[in-house]
Design a protein around this motif. Structure first.
Motif, PDB file in Angstrom:
ATOM      1  N   PHE A  13      -0.377  19.811  -2.622  1.00 66.09           N
ATOM      2  CA  PHE A  13      -1.336  20.498  -1.753  1.00 66.09           C
ATOM      3  C   PHE A  13      -2.350  19.570  -1.084  1.00 66.09           C
ATOM      4  O   PHE A  13      -2.894  19.898  -0.047  1.00 66.09           O
ATOM      5  N   SER A  14      -2.618  18.422  -1.665  1.00 66.37           N
ATOM      6  CA  SER A  14      -3.758  17.600  -1.262  1.00 66.37           C
ATOM      7  C   SER A  14      -3.750  17.189   0.203  1.00 66.37           C
ATOM      8  O   SER A  14      -4.752  17.329   0.898  1.00 66.37           O
ATOM      9  N   VAL A  15      -2.615  16.676   0.692  1.00 74.31           N
ATOM     10  CA  VAL A  15      -2.548  16.180   2.060  1.00 74.31           C
ATOM     11  C   VAL A  15      -2.817  17.284   3.064  1.00 74.31           C
ATOM     12  O   VAL A  15      -3.589  17.123   4.002  1.00 74.31           O
ATOM     13  N   GLU A  27     -13.945  12.639   9.822  1.00 78.81           N
ATOM     14  CA  GLU A  27     -13.712  11.213   9.605  1.00 78.81           C
ATOM     15  C   GLU A  27     -13.439  10.921   8.139  1.00 78.81           C
ATOM     16  O   GLU A  27     -14.132  11.405   7.252  1.00 78.81           O
ATOM     17  N   ILE A  28     -12.419  10.132   7.903  1.00 77.14           N
ATOM     18  CA  ILE A  28     -12.110   9.662   6.557  1.00 77.14           C
ATOM     19  C   ILE A  28     -12.751   8.299   6.324  1.00 77.14           C
ATOM     20  O   ILE A  28     -13.302   8.037   5.256  1.00 77.14           O
ATOM     21  N   ALA A  29     -12.684   7.449   7.346  1.00 76.15           N
ATOM     22  CA  ALA A  29     -13.275   6.106   7.233  1.00 76.15           C
ATOM     23  C   ALA A  29     -13.709   5.631   8.622  1.00 76.15           C
ATOM     24  O   ALA A  29     -13.144   6.030   9.636  1.00 76.15           O
ATOM     25  N   THR A  30     -14.725   4.791   8.633  1.00 74.02           N
ATOM     26  CA  THR A  30     -15.181   4.180   9.887  1.00 74.02           C
ATOM     27  C   THR A  30     -15.218   2.667   9.710  1.00 74.02           C
ATOM     28  O   THR A  30     -15.371   2.155   8.605  1.00 74.02           O
ATOM     29  N   MET A  31     -15.103   1.966  10.829  1.00 73.85           N
ATOM     30  CA  MET A  31     -15.176   0.504  10.822  1.00 73.85           C
ATOM     31  C   MET A  31     -15.618   0.069  12.204  1.00 73.85           C
ATOM     32  O   MET A  31     -15.735   0.908  13.108  1.00 73.85           O
ATOM     33  N   LYS A  32     -15.867  -1.190  12.394  1.00 68.52           N
ATOM     34  CA  LYS A  32     -16.320  -1.678  13.691  1.00 68.52           C
ATOM     35  C   LYS A  32     -15.273  -1.374  14.759  1.00 68.52           C
ATOM     36  O   LYS A  32     -14.147  -1.856  14.684  1.00 68.52           O
ATOM     37  N   GLY A  33     -15.644  -0.546  15.684  1.00 64.97           N
ATOM     38  CA  GLY A  33     -14.781  -0.266  16.819  1.00 64.97           C
ATOM     39  C   GLY A  33     -13.695   0.762  16.579  1.00 64.97           C
ATOM     40  O   GLY A  33     -12.862   0.990  17.450  1.00 64.97           O
ATOM     41  N   ALA A  34     -13.670   1.395  15.391  1.00 63.63           N
ATOM     42  CA  ALA A  34     -12.594   2.358  15.141  1.00 63.63           C
ATOM     43  C   ALA A  34     -12.978   3.325  14.022  1.00 63.63           C
ATOM     44  O   ALA A  34     -13.903   3.084  13.252  1.00 63.63           O
ATOM     45  N   THR A  35     -12.256   4.427  13.976  1.00 69.20           N
ATOM     46  CA  THR A  35     -12.408   5.404  12.896  1.00 69.20           C
ATOM     47  C   THR A  35     -11.013   5.896  12.490  1.00 69.20           C
ATOM     48  O   THR A  35     -10.067   5.801  13.270  1.00 69.20           O
ATOM     49  N   ILE A  36     -10.916   6.427  11.286  1.00 66.01           N
ATOM     50  CA  ILE A  36      -9.698   7.086  10.830  1.00 66.01           C
ATOM     51  C   ILE A  36     -10.083   8.511  10.475  1.00 66.01           C
ATOM     52  O   ILE A  36     -10.930   8.736   9.615  1.00 66.01           O
ATOM     53  N   ASN A  43      -1.096  12.919  10.926  1.00 63.91           N
ATOM     54  CA  ASN A  43      -0.022  12.493  11.819  1.00 63.91           C
ATOM     55  C   ASN A  43       0.789  11.337  11.230  1.00 63.91           C
ATOM     56  O   ASN A  43       1.975  11.179  11.520  1.00 63.91           O
ATOM     57  N   GLN A  44       0.126  10.546  10.393  1.00 63.27           N
ATOM     58  CA  GLN A  44       0.797   9.416   9.761  1.00 63.27           C
ATOM     59  C   GLN A  44       1.768   9.864   8.669  1.00 63.27           C
ATOM     60  O   GLN A  44       2.862   9.317   8.528  1.00 63.27           O
ATOM     61  N   VAL A  45       1.362  10.879   7.891  1.00 58.26           N
ATOM     62  CA  VAL A  45       2.151  11.231   6.697  1.00 58.26           C
ATOM     63  C   VAL A  45       3.057  12.442   6.882  1.00 58.26           C
ATOM     64  O   VAL A  45       3.971  12.650   6.084  1.00 58.26           O
ATOM     65  N   LYS A  46       2.837  13.253   7.899  1.00 53.08           N
ATOM     66  CA  LYS A  46       3.537  14.539   7.976  1.00 53.08           C
ATOM     67  C   LYS A  46       5.054  14.409   8.133  1.00 53.08           C
ATOM     68  O   LYS A  46       5.797  15.310   7.755  1.00 53.08           O
ATOM     69  N   SER A  47       5.519  13.294   8.682  1.00 55.93           N
ATOM     70  CA  SER A  47       6.957  13.140   8.900  1.00 55.93           C
ATOM     71  C   SER A  47       7.670  12.474   7.726  1.00 55.93           C
ATOM     72  O   SER A  47       8.895  12.326   7.756  1.00 55.93           O
ATOM     73  N   SER A  48       6.918  12.074   6.710  1.00 56.10           N
ATOM     74  CA  SER A  48       7.556  11.415   5.569  1.00 56.10           C
ATOM     75  C   SER A  48       8.422  12.400   4.801  1.00 56.10           C
ATOM     76  O   SER A  48       8.179  13.612   4.808  1.00 56.10           O
ATOM     77  N   GLN A  49       9.418  11.893   4.129  1.00 60.54           N
ATOM     78  CA  GLN A  49      10.339  12.736   3.368  1.00 60.54           C
ATOM     79  C   GLN A  49       9.593  13.518   2.288  1.00 60.54           C
ATOM     80  O   GLN A  49       9.878  14.700   2.050  1.00 60.54           O
ATOM     81  N   GLN A  50       8.616  12.872   1.638  1.00 60.34           N
ATOM     82  CA  GLN A  50       7.854  13.535   0.587  1.00 60.34           C
ATOM     83  C   GLN A  50       7.036  14.691   1.145  1.00 60.34           C
ATOM     84  O   GLN A  50       6.980  15.769   0.557  1.00 60.34           O
ATOM     85  N   SER A  51       6.414  14.476   2.295  1.00 59.97           N
ATOM     86  CA  SER A  51       5.607  15.536   2.908  1.00 59.97           C
ATOM     87  C   SER A  51       6.479  16.709   3.338  1.00 59.97           C
ATOM     88  O   SER A  51       6.098  17.877   3.178  1.00 59.97           O
ATOM     89  N   VAL A 282       9.600  34.011   7.635  1.00 58.25           N
ATOM     90  CA  VAL A 282       8.864  32.746   7.729  1.00 58.25           C
ATOM     91  C   VAL A 282       9.053  32.137   9.120  1.00 58.25           C
ATOM     92  O   VAL A 282      10.180  32.015   9.612  1.00 58.25           O
ATOM     93  N   LYS A 283       7.950  31.749   9.742  1.00 58.97           N
ATOM     94  CA  LYS A 283       7.983  31.096  11.048  1.00 58.97           C
ATOM     95  C   LYS A 283       7.309  29.731  10.926  1.00 58.97           C
ATOM     96  O   LYS A 283       6.175  29.636  10.462  1.00 58.97           O
ATOM     97  N   ILE A 284       7.997  28.675  11.321  1.00 56.50           N
ATOM     98  CA  ILE A 284       7.432  27.329  11.295  1.00 56.50           C
ATOM     99  C   ILE A 284       6.695  27.083  12.604  1.00 56.50           C
ATOM    100  O   ILE A 284       7.298  27.110  13.679  1.00 56.50           O
ATOM    101  N   LYS A 285       5.400  26.833  12.529  1.00 55.57           N
ATOM    102  CA  LYS A 285       4.571  26.690  13.723  1.00 55.57           C
ATOM    103  C   LYS A 285       4.382  25.240  14.163  1.00 55.57           C
ATOM    104  O   LYS A 285       3.996  24.981  15.303  1.00 55.57           O
ATOM    105  N   ASP A 286       4.602  24.306  13.260  1.00 62.12           N
ATOM    106  CA  ASP A 286       4.416  22.886  13.567  1.00 62.12           C
ATOM    107  C   ASP A 286       5.794  22.253  13.727  1.00 62.12           C
ATOM    108  O   ASP A 286       6.611  22.257  12.810  1.00 62.12           O
ATOM    109  N   ASP A 287       6.066  21.699  14.916  1.00 62.39           N
ATOM    110  CA  ASP A 287       7.377  21.115  15.193  1.00 62.39           C
ATOM    111  C   ASP A 287       7.750  19.995  14.237  1.00 62.39           C
ATOM    112  O   ASP A 287       8.933  19.694  14.049  1.00 62.39           O
ATOM    113  N   ALA A 288       6.738  19.382  13.612  1.00 65.92           N
ATOM    114  CA  ALA A 288       7.028  18.294  12.674  1.00 65.92           C
ATOM    115  C   ALA A 288       7.810  18.797  11.462  1.00 65.92           C
ATOM    116  O   ALA A 288       8.477  18.023  10.779  1.00 65.92           O
TER     117      ALA A 288
END
Length: 340
Positions: A13-15, A27-36, A43-51, A282-288
């Motif tokens: 459930f966590s992700v 925001e999860i993290a910030t740094m000089k000139g960028a944020t995560i 978007n990074q993890v949703k396509s992984s097999q585990q996700s 059941v309807k899947i709403k996210d194409d991923a």
């Protein structure tokens, strides 16, 4: 084993709970000139097999909980939780610490237990035992027997014990002195089991069922499926019982065996899961995640494809029949001409 099961479920459930909280721009993290942000992470993890597998499980559990959760009592959930707690204790671990490491609280873990039990309840609700199922269970069934066992680590030890017994040694006394089976040794190796019992290895059951009352087996080698370690058993049959030819006295046991066989039948389980998911619309709403239920639910597109395939097959069959008919008529006409 329990620890592994708990940790394996940790990401369920966590992700996706994180992705849903406070919008995706948190925001999860910030740094000089960028944020995560949460969106970046999602978007990074949703396509992984585990996700993909996690979301699939979440959907299945949610659907079954909605339909069959009412059939699961708090008492059943608590019993499973207590079993997990005892299992952890037996391994020298602490369940609360394991849950904390896996990102669970007692409450959230009990919720996961309830979902698992609801899924099991849903499968059981679809089981209908037939006479054929009972006959299949009867084929491998053996009634409960009374026996004594001695377990040791090596074949040489087992052979030595067998020799002592053949020379008149007392089975119970040797079991107390030599057996490494802590659950039976203090009682002289006494044990009861039938064909479905898990208290002794299958190899031991198979050999024991062939023994007459009072007979002692040759050393029996077994291998633990988890550790791959070998052990050796010597078995004395105290009271064996033939099942005979009449199923009637064992109908209750056979029904239970048949039900267990159904629960372990992956084709049956998948069919039930598919039916329940389809009914839940059941309807899947996210194409991923558009393909995560492929093979489990029949979508409108797959229905059309199936219908089109059926029509195409039917059309080909008609054309084939028409062609065969024409050939038959042609052949008949030639025969008549030849006759003339």
């Amino acid at each position: 084993m329990k620890k592994k099961l708990i940790l394996a479920a940790a990401g369920l459930f966590s992700v996706f709970a994180l992705a849903a909280c406070s919008g995706g721009s948190k925001e999860i993290a910030t740094m000089k000139g960028a944020t995560i942000t949460v969106d970046d992470f999602y978007n990074q993890v949703k396509s992984s097999q585990q996700s993909q597998q996690d979301v699939r499980n979440m959907i299945i559990f949610k659907v079954f909980e909605e339909k069959y959760g009412k059939d699961v009592s708090d008492k059943e959930v608590q019993k499973k939780y207590d079993e997990a707690k005892q299992n952890a204790k037996d391994q020298g671990a602490n369940l609360e610490e394991q849950l904390k490491q896996a990102g669970y609280t007692e409450k959230s873990y009990k919720q996961l237990i309830k979902q698992n039990l609801a899924y099991q309840a849903g499968i059981k609700a679809h089981i209908k035992i037939t006479d054929e199922d009972l006959k299949a269970a009867w084929e491998t069934f053996h009634p409960e027997v009374e026996a004594q066992v001695i377990q040791v680590a090596t074949e040489d030890e087992a052979k030595d014990i067998k020799k002592q017994l053949d020379d008149g040694g007392d089975f119970a006394k040797i079991a107390k002195e030599k057996s490494t089976d802590t659950t039976t040794k203090d009682d002289g190796g006494k044990v009861k089991f039938d064909s479905q019992s898990t208290t002794v290895p299958d190899q031991v059951k198979e050999a024991a069922f062939k023994l007459k009352d009072g007979a002692i087996s040759e050393p029996i080698q077994t291998t633990d499926a988890t550790t791959y370690q070998s052990a050796y058993y010597v078995v004395k049959m105290v009271k064996n019982k033939s099942k005979g030819n009449d199923m009637a006295p064992y109908k209750k046991e056979l029904k239970k065996i048949a039900e267990t066989n159904k629960e372990n039948d992956q084709e049956f389980v998948q069919k039930v899961t598919s039916d329940v998911l389809t009914e839940a619309n059941v309807k899947i709403k996210d194409d991923a995640f558009k393909d995560i239920l492929a093979g489990l639910i029949q979508t409108e597109d797959s229905s059309k494809s199936s219908e089109s395939s059926t029509k195409e097959t039917s059309s080909k069959e008609k054309d084939s029949k028409s062609s065969d008919s024409s050939k038959t008529e042609e052949s008949s006409s030639k025969t008549e001409d030849s006759s003339k």
